[in-house]
Design a protein around this motif. Structure first.
Motif, PDB file in Angstrom:
ATOM      1  N   VAL A   1      -6.831  48.664   1.213  1.00  0.00           N
ATOM      2  CA  VAL A   1      -6.717  49.707   0.185  1.00  0.00           C
ATOM      3  C   VAL A   1      -5.638  49.332  -0.823  1.00  0.00           C
ATOM      4  CG1 VAL A   1      -5.989  52.094  -0.211  1.00  0.00           C
ATOM      5  CG2 VAL A   1      -7.620  51.576   1.613  1.00  0.00           C
ATOM      6  N   ARG A   2      -4.490  48.905  -0.342  1.00  0.00           N
ATOM      7  CA  ARG A   2      -3.391  48.557  -1.253  1.00  0.00           C
ATOM      8  C   ARG A   2      -3.745  47.355  -2.120  1.00  0.00           C
ATOM      9  NH1 ARG A   2      -0.223  49.482   3.872  1.00  0.00           N
ATOM     10  NH2 ARG A   2       0.299  51.711   3.764  1.00  0.00           N
ATOM     11  N   GLU A   3      -4.368  46.373  -1.522  1.00  0.00           N
ATOM     12  CA  GLU A   3      -4.761  45.202  -2.312  1.00  0.00           C
ATOM     13  C   GLU A   3      -5.755  45.595  -3.406  1.00  0.00           C
ATOM     14  OE1 GLU A   3      -6.109  42.617   0.782  1.00  0.00           O
ATOM     15  OE2 GLU A   3      -4.195  41.531   0.883  1.00  0.00           O
ATOM     16  N   GLU A   4      -6.687  46.473  -3.079  1.00  0.00           N
ATOM     17  CA  GLU A   4      -7.660  46.926  -4.070  1.00  0.00           C
ATOM     18  C   GLU A   4      -7.009  47.763  -5.166  1.00  0.00           C
ATOM     19  OE1 GLU A   4     -10.795  48.884  -1.956  1.00  0.00           O
ATOM     20  OE2 GLU A   4     -11.336  47.095  -0.811  1.00  0.00           O
ATOM     21  N   MET A   5      -5.856  48.360  -4.853  1.00  0.00           N
ATOM     22  CA  MET A   5      -5.097  49.124  -5.849  1.00  0.00           C
ATOM     23  C   MET A   5      -4.128  48.247  -6.629  1.00  0.00           C
ATOM     24  SD  MET A   5      -4.262  52.545  -3.556  1.00  0.00           S
ATOM     25  CE  MET A   5      -3.330  53.389  -4.850  1.00  0.00           C
ATOM     26  N   GLY A   6      -4.135  46.960  -6.341  1.00  0.00           N
ATOM     27  CA  GLY A   6      -3.233  46.048  -7.025  1.00  0.00           C
ATOM     28  C   GLY A   6      -1.823  46.063  -6.476  1.00  0.00           C
ATOM     29  N   LEU A   7      -1.655  46.504  -5.237  1.00  0.00           N
ATOM     30  CA  LEU A   7      -0.350  46.608  -4.613  1.00  0.00           C
ATOM     31  C   LEU A   7      -0.168  45.530  -3.562  1.00  0.00           C
ATOM     32  CD1 LEU A   7      -0.419  50.468  -3.952  1.00  0.00           C
ATOM     33  CD2 LEU A   7       0.713  49.313  -5.863  1.00  0.00           C
ATOM     34  N   ASP A   8       1.077  45.302  -3.202  1.00  0.00           N
ATOM     35  CA  ASP A   8       1.354  44.430  -2.061  1.00  0.00           C
ATOM     36  C   ASP A   8       0.853  45.121  -0.799  1.00  0.00           C
ATOM     37  OD1 ASP A   8       3.034  43.313   0.259  1.00  0.00           O
ATOM     38  OD2 ASP A   8       3.596  41.989  -1.398  1.00  0.00           O
ATOM     39  N   PRO A   9       0.193  44.420   0.091  1.00  0.00           N
ATOM     40  CA  PRO A   9      -0.329  45.073   1.299  1.00  0.00           C
ATOM     41  C   PRO A   9       0.745  45.577   2.249  1.00  0.00           C
ATOM     42  CG  PRO A   9      -0.664  42.700   1.408  1.00  0.00           C
ATOM     43  CD  PRO A   9      -0.210  43.004   0.019  1.00  0.00           C
ATOM     44  N   ASP A  10       1.970  45.085   2.100  1.00  0.00           N
ATOM     45  CA  ASP A  10       3.076  45.497   2.962  1.00  0.00           C
ATOM     46  C   ASP A  10       4.186  46.096   2.099  1.00  0.00           C
ATOM     47  OD1 ASP A  10       5.213  45.808   4.684  1.00  0.00           O
ATOM     48  OD2 ASP A  10       4.934  43.882   5.689  1.00  0.00           O
ATOM     49  N   PRO A  11       4.183  47.414   1.881  1.00  0.00           N
ATOM     50  CA  PRO A  11       5.180  48.030   0.998  1.00  0.00           C
ATOM     51  C   PRO A  11       6.624  47.813   1.446  1.00  0.00           C
ATOM     52  CG  PRO A  11       3.360  49.545   1.397  1.00  0.00           C
ATOM     53  CD  PRO A  11       3.174  48.392   2.333  1.00  0.00           C
ATOM     54  N   MET A  12       6.868  47.840   2.737  1.00  0.00           N
ATOM     55  CA  MET A  12       8.233  47.659   3.225  1.00  0.00           C
ATOM     56  C   MET A  12       8.755  46.270   2.880  1.00  0.00           C
ATOM     57  SD  MET A  12       9.352  50.467   4.747  1.00  0.00           S
ATOM     58  CE  MET A  12      10.558  50.010   5.988  1.00  0.00           C
ATOM     59  N   ALA A  13       7.948  45.257   3.125  1.00  0.00           N
ATOM     60  CA  ALA A  13       8.362  43.892   2.823  1.00  0.00           C
ATOM     61  C   ALA A  13       8.493  43.685   1.317  1.00  0.00           C
ATOM     62  CB  ALA A  13       7.365  42.897   3.419  1.00  0.00           C
ATOM     63  N   ALA A  14       7.578  44.282   0.560  1.00  0.00           N
ATOM     64  CA  ALA A  14       7.631  44.136  -0.893  1.00  0.00           C
ATOM     65  C   ALA A  14       8.911  44.752  -1.447  1.00  0.00           C
ATOM     66  CB  ALA A  14       6.407  44.793  -1.523  1.00  0.00           C
ATOM     67  N   TYR A  15       9.292  45.913  -0.941  1.00  0.00           N
ATOM     68  CA  TYR A  15      10.541  46.520  -1.399  1.00  0.00           C
ATOM     69  C   TYR A  15      11.739  45.642  -1.036  1.00  0.00           C
ATOM     70  CZ  TYR A  15      14.606  49.467  -1.814  1.00  0.00           C
ATOM     71  OH  TYR A  15      15.850  49.931  -2.149  1.00  0.00           O
ATOM     72  N   ALA A  16      11.744  45.113   0.188  1.00  0.00           N
ATOM     73  CA  ALA A  16      12.865  44.274   0.612  1.00  0.00           C
ATOM     74  C   ALA A  16      13.007  43.047  -0.285  1.00  0.00           C
ATOM     75  CB  ALA A  16      12.668  43.851   2.068  1.00  0.00           C
ATOM     76  N   ARG A  17      11.890  42.504  -0.744  1.00  0.00           N
ATOM     77  CA  ARG A  17      11.922  41.322  -1.609  1.00  0.00           C
ATOM     78  C   ARG A  17      12.277  41.664  -3.058  1.00  0.00           C
ATOM     79  NH1 ARG A  17       6.898  40.274   0.863  1.00  0.00           N
ATOM     80  NH2 ARG A  17       5.869  40.879  -1.096  1.00  0.00           N
ATOM     81  N   SER A  18      12.149  42.923  -3.431  1.00  0.00           N
ATOM     82  CA  SER A  18      12.269  43.298  -4.841  1.00  0.00           C
ATOM     83  C   SER A  18      13.675  43.150  -5.396  1.00  0.00           C
ATOM     84  CB  SER A  18      11.802  44.743  -5.039  1.00  0.00           C
ATOM     85  OG  SER A  18      12.747  45.660  -4.487  1.00  0.00           O
ATOM     86  N   GLY A  19      14.667  43.210  -4.530  1.00  0.00           N
ATOM     87  CA  GLY A  19      16.054  43.140  -4.974  1.00  0.00           C
ATOM     88  C   GLY A  19      16.619  44.464  -5.459  1.00  0.00           C
ATOM     89  N   TRP A  20      15.817  45.547  -5.382  1.00  0.00           N
ATOM     90  CA  TRP A  20      16.291  46.841  -5.878  1.00  0.00           C
ATOM     91  C   TRP A  20      17.491  47.353  -5.081  1.00  0.00           C
ATOM     92  CZ3 TRP A  20      15.798  49.436 -10.208  1.00  0.00           C
ATOM     93  CH2 TRP A  20      16.159  50.778 -10.253  1.00  0.00           C
ATOM     94  N   ALA A  21      17.468  47.155  -3.768  1.00  0.00           N
ATOM     95  CA  ALA A  21      18.575  47.639  -2.937  1.00  0.00           C
ATOM     96  C   ALA A  21      19.883  46.972  -3.351  1.00  0.00           C
ATOM     97  CB  ALA A  21      18.279  47.372  -1.463  1.00  0.00           C
ATOM     98  N   GLU A  22      19.850  45.688  -3.590  1.00  0.00           N
ATOM     99  CA  GLU A  22      21.050  44.974  -4.005  1.00  0.00           C
ATOM    100  C   GLU A  22      21.474  45.385  -5.424  1.00  0.00           C
ATOM    101  OE1 GLU A  22      18.929  42.974  -0.822  1.00  0.00           O
ATOM    102  OE2 GLU A  22      18.276  43.584  -2.835  1.00  0.00           O
TER     103      GLU A  22
END
Length: 386
Positions: free
Chosen positions: A349-370
């Motif tokens: 579903v997420r891939e079909e919506m153009g999203l990363d299939p793993d939201p938790m991992a995608a957020y961790a990689r985003s650098g937003w927390a830092e």
């Protein structure tokens, strides 16, 4: 449309509202634990909420809490949200953090205190007008600590009078959502302790008054899905405050304590066509020791998983077993759906919506927390204090 495609379509249109206060500092009655990078104002809360929506795709609205989110220009705040791809959702009132409310707010024995509380609720409706929000959410800490402290029946009269005045102020497209809680902070009586009390007041007010089911606000063993089914049947389920609890308090991540209960609740929502109606699916959580944004993302994912399982129930097979009086067969149909691993489906579903299939991992990689830890230096962090 195939059954799998229908399930995926429903999941893509699901929306979970996140609460502004979940992004701020919170804690127990004894201590609020501050975290680095916590928002300092409503706009920074919306910045964080936009990240939750960016990685989940199903969290487009943010509930506000007044006065915690008070600003000079609410229309401007709404425009700021829109620029982030968000909308402002329910407006939550606060009649429990003022010294005048020691003996209650709208149920207080002093008419002057009741007037102050009602004026605040009317202020919240005015904020709804400015933000375009549809829902006014009311939770009252009103109650008594000792037998004889106040007239229980008179307090219900005062509550009804206050609700009626606010109800009359609502616009045609606005709703009043009345929440209930078994106890806390009052020890002897709570003025809106259960769904029946909330429902009775809403029924008297009219169709724009509906009940909110906070999943953490019940006695142990309460069949919450029965309450949900009944309110849906009566057309009075306005929304949820999703959270969970292990003992007396609530506000843990939804599904953390009993994912099977969350599945059962969501099945009744699906059974009652609640996904396609006006039921508001809101989180009401405080993340005291865990990181805020990842905890909210996880909560949204937990709601998605429970919904996917509920949508996967073979309702024809279930109905057939029920008609035949096949107790074990009917139970097995539900258990098969609950035991299904829906995570691969949700990744699709997420891939079909153009999203990363793993939201938790995608957020961790985003650098937003830092980024927010580095940038949000100085000022006063948002939180409810203690």
């Amino acid at each position: 449309m195939t059954e799998r495609a229908a399930v995926k379509a429903a999941l893509k249109t699901q929306a979970v509202e996140t609460p502004s206060w979940a992004y701020g500092n919170s804690g127990t009655r004894f201590k609020v634990f501050a975290q680095q990078g916590v928002p300092r104002d409503p706009r920074e809360k919306l910045d964080d909420a936009a990240k939750v929506h960016e990685f989940t795709g199903v969290a487009p609205t943010v509930a506000l809490h007044i006065p915690w989110d008070r600003v000079d220009d609410y229309a401007a705040l709404a425009r700021y949200a829109e620029d982030l791809g968000l909308r402002l959702g329910a407006i939550n009132s606060n009649t429990f953090q003022d010294d005048d409310y020691r003996l209650g707010s709208v149920c207080h024995p002093d008419a002057a205190v009741r007037r102050k509380a009602v004026d605040h609720l009317l202020e919240c409706v005015g904020i709804m007008d400015a933000t375009g929000s549809k829902d006014l959410k009311l939770w009252f800490a009103d109650g008594t600590n000792y037998p004889g402290q106040d007239d229980v029946r008179a307090r219900q009269d005062r509550l009804a009078e206050a609700l009626a005045e606010v109800y009359e102020r609502l616009g045609d497209d606005q709703r009043m959502l009345l929440e209930y809680k078994l106890f806390e902070p009052a020890f002897y009586t709570t003025d809106v302790p259960d769904w029946g009390t909330a429902y009775a007041h809403c029924l008297k007010l009219g169709p724009k008054a509906q009940v909110v089911v906070d999943t953490g606000h019940h006695a142990p063993g309460t069949n919450i899905e029965f309450i949900v089914a009944t309110l849906l049947r009566e057309g009075r389920l306005g929304g949820f405050d999703f959270n969970s609890r292990f003992y007396a308090d609530d506000d843990l991540m939804v599904g953390a304590a009993d994912p099977f209960q969350l599945f059962r609740i969501m099945y009744e929502v699906v059974r009652g066509d609640g996904l396609s109606g006006d039921v508001a699916f809101m989180l009401d959580q405080c993340h005291n020791v865990e990181s805020k944004i990842p905890a909210i993302i996880r909560s949204v994912m937990n709601v998605q998983e429970a919904t996917a399982k509920a949508l996967s129930v073979d309702r024809d097979a279930l109905a057939e077993a029920q008609r035949a009086g096949d107790v074990l067969g009917a139970n097995a149909v539900l258990m098969d759906a609950f035991n299904t691993d829906v995570r691969p489906l949700l990744r699709e579903v997420r891939e079909e919506m153009g999203l990363d299939p793993d939201p938790m991992a995608a957020y961790a990689r985003s650098g937003w927390a830092e980024k927010i830890v580095a940038e949000r230096i100085g000022g006063e962090q948002a939180g409810w204090g203690a």
